[in-house]
Design an enzyme around this catalytic site. Structure first.
Site, PDB file in Angstrom:
ATOM      1  CG  HIS A 100     -10.983  11.602  -0.493  1.00 16.33           C
ATOM      2  ND1 HIS A 100     -10.765  10.241  -0.569  1.00 16.33           N
ATOM      3  CD2 HIS A 100     -12.291  11.753  -0.205  1.00 16.33           C
ATOM      4  CE1 HIS A 100     -11.911   9.604  -0.331  1.00 16.33           C
ATOM      5  NE2 HIS A 100     -12.840  10.491  -0.095  1.00 16.33           N
ATOM      6  CG  ASP A 105     -11.056  12.549  -4.188  1.00 20.15           C
ATOM      7  OD1 ASP A 105     -10.074  11.869  -4.565  1.00 20.15           O
ATOM      8  OD2 ASP A 105     -10.971  13.776  -3.971  1.00 20.15           O
ATOM      9  CG  HIS A 240       7.940   5.302  20.457  1.00 18.94           C
ATOM     10  ND1 HIS A 240       6.652   5.752  20.493  1.00 18.94           N
ATOM     11  CD2 HIS A 240       8.512   5.946  19.412  1.00 18.94           C
ATOM     12  CE1 HIS A 240       6.454   6.622  19.517  1.00 18.94           C
ATOM     13  NE2 HIS A 240       7.573   6.751  18.848  1.00 18.94           N
ATOM     14  CE1 TYR A 296      -4.676  -4.585   2.820  1.00 18.05           C
ATOM     15  CE2 TYR A 296      -3.827  -2.891   1.361  1.00 18.05           C
ATOM     16  CZ  TYR A 296      -4.626  -3.265   2.420  1.00 18.05           C
ATOM     17  OH  TYR A 296      -5.382  -2.322   3.053  1.00 18.05           O
ATOM     18  CD  GLU A 367     -11.225  18.782 -10.156  1.00 15.15           C
ATOM     19  OE1 GLU A 367     -11.316  19.886 -10.732  1.00 15.15           O
ATOM     20  OE2 GLU A 367     -11.878  18.485  -9.154  1.00 15.15           O
TER      21      GLU A 367
END
Ligand SMILES: [Zn+2]
Ligand SMILES: [Zn+2]
Length: 389
Positions: A100, A105, A240, A296, A367
């Site tokens: 993560h 998370d 490549h 998106y 956090e």
């Protein structure tokens, strides 16, 4: 007046514990099985109506207040990245090669804590909050299949919100009306030439040389064909070809991405790129195979909601800590939801001055900021739903 700050604070340790538990079990796009089970268990414990297995691993839960009203959707993304974690943290990934590193998370933990608090004060707000946990934000995208599965209906969603951790100063909140993130696409190109001896180019069609010309010509789109007032990016991230110094290979493979904030330009990429690729390849006697994968849409926040979002953010972190971020060329598939329903994607600053950025194998953050994200969700639910009949 409800003390949202205290409520978010009371949930702070639980939010951190959830984030750490999820951090240990990162899973990549559409494989979020353990994550999905964790999230749905937690939502079930809180007494929400939970649906699982939407768009494979997605989870949706509805929290109804005691009064009728509109529905706010809070969206969190569930997937992690295919990379080895090198943080050395006690709660580091237990899944080899998965991490993560984009803070999803944290996004899930904040949404789960918001569900917990809002569930405890059901009599204090109106309407419904729908919690949507979607797979595969890092690609190929879980939002679109979730919309196709009907998550915006029953009850119909009136507003959408979501949040992403952001490199700005710790404890700030970024609020910007209009475009915040770009549309992103991917393309893959195979150039088919004619291989042969490196000493005899005249008997070959050199796909490396053709590829170089294609790249040069494609970059001219950015500089010469697009209005300079509309920022765009065209990046070739992969080229490549070949096996040895003296062999002209038969094929070359290229992949790249396009980015724009402008829907008209977004719609035009495939045709623009193919016209150039076709022209260059034909002029040099090569064939090509071109695959364009539309990504998106641009992420666009609803202008009419900016005042309420700014007000909520000011209550959470103080007006001086609310900033207007510059739009960035990254994308997020919350944009599919925001295309259908008015809403707002805001940023939670985690301070990157001395630490590793998002998508880095040493990524971590303080956090303590998580309770600010939780408080934002509480205030947004209260403010957006309270005036609705
Ligand atoms: Zn990411
Ligand atoms: Zn992310």
């Amino acid at each position: 007046m409800i003390d949202f700050k205290r409520m978010a604070q009371e949930e702070a340790q639980a939010t951190i514990d959830i984030r750490r538990a999820l951090h240990r079990i990162p899973e990549t796009a559409f494989c979020e099985e353990k994550t999905s089970a964790f999230v749905s268990d937690r939502l079930g414990t809180l007494g929400l109506k939970v649906e699982t297995g939407i768009a494979k691993t997605g989870v949706v839960a509805l929290l109804e207040s005691e009064k009728q009203g509109k529905t706010l959707m809070i969206r969190a993304d569930m997937d992690a990245l295919p990379m080895e974690e090198k943080t050395g943290l006690p709660f580091a990934s237990t899944h080899e090669g998965v991490m993560h590193a984009c803070g999803h998370d944290a996004h899930m933990a904040m949404a789960l804590s918001a569900a917990s608090v809002l569930g405890k004060i059901k009599g204090e707000w109106k309407g419904n909050v729908k919690f949507v946990f979607q797979p595969a934000e890092e690609g190929p995208g879980g939002a679109k299949p979730m919309i196709e599965a009907g998550v915006l209906e029953n009850p119909k969603v009136d507003f959408v919100t979501g949040c992403h951790l952001h490199d700005s100063a710790e404890g700030t909140i970024g609020v910007k009306p209009g475009c915040v993130l770009a549309a992103n696409d991917r393309f893959d190109l195979k150039i088919i030439g004619k291989g042969g001896h490196g000493a005899m180019p005249h008997l070959c069609v050199d796909p490396i040389d053709v590829g170089v010309q294609v790249i040069n010509a494609l970059q001219r789109v950015v500089g010469r064909q697009i209005n300079p007032l509309s920022p765009v990016v065209l990046t070739i991230g992969r080229f490549h070809a070949g096996t040895a110094f003296n062999i002209i290979p038969g094929e070359a493979e290229l992949s790249g991405t396009t980015r724009t904030f402008d829907r008209v330009i977004w719609d035009s990429w495939q045709a623009r790129l193919e016209r150039i690729i076709k022209g260059v390849c034909e002029s040099m006697g090569a064939w090509y195979e071109f695959k364009f994968l539309r990504g998106y849409p641009p992420t666009v926040n609803d202008e009419s909601l900016v005042e309420v979002v700014r007000r909520c953010a000011s209550e959470v972190v103080g007006q001086e800590n609310v900033f207007e971020p510059e739009p960035i060329m990254a994308g997020d598939d919350i944009s599919f939801f925001l295309e259908k329903v008015p809403g707002f994607f805001f940023f939670l600053g985690m301070g990157r001055e001395n630490s590793a950025p998002l998508h880095n194998s040493k990524f971590d953050f303080n956090e303590e900021i998580l309770s600010k994200g939780v408080e934002m969700y509480l205030r947004l639910a209260y403010e957006l739903l309270r005036d609705c009949a």
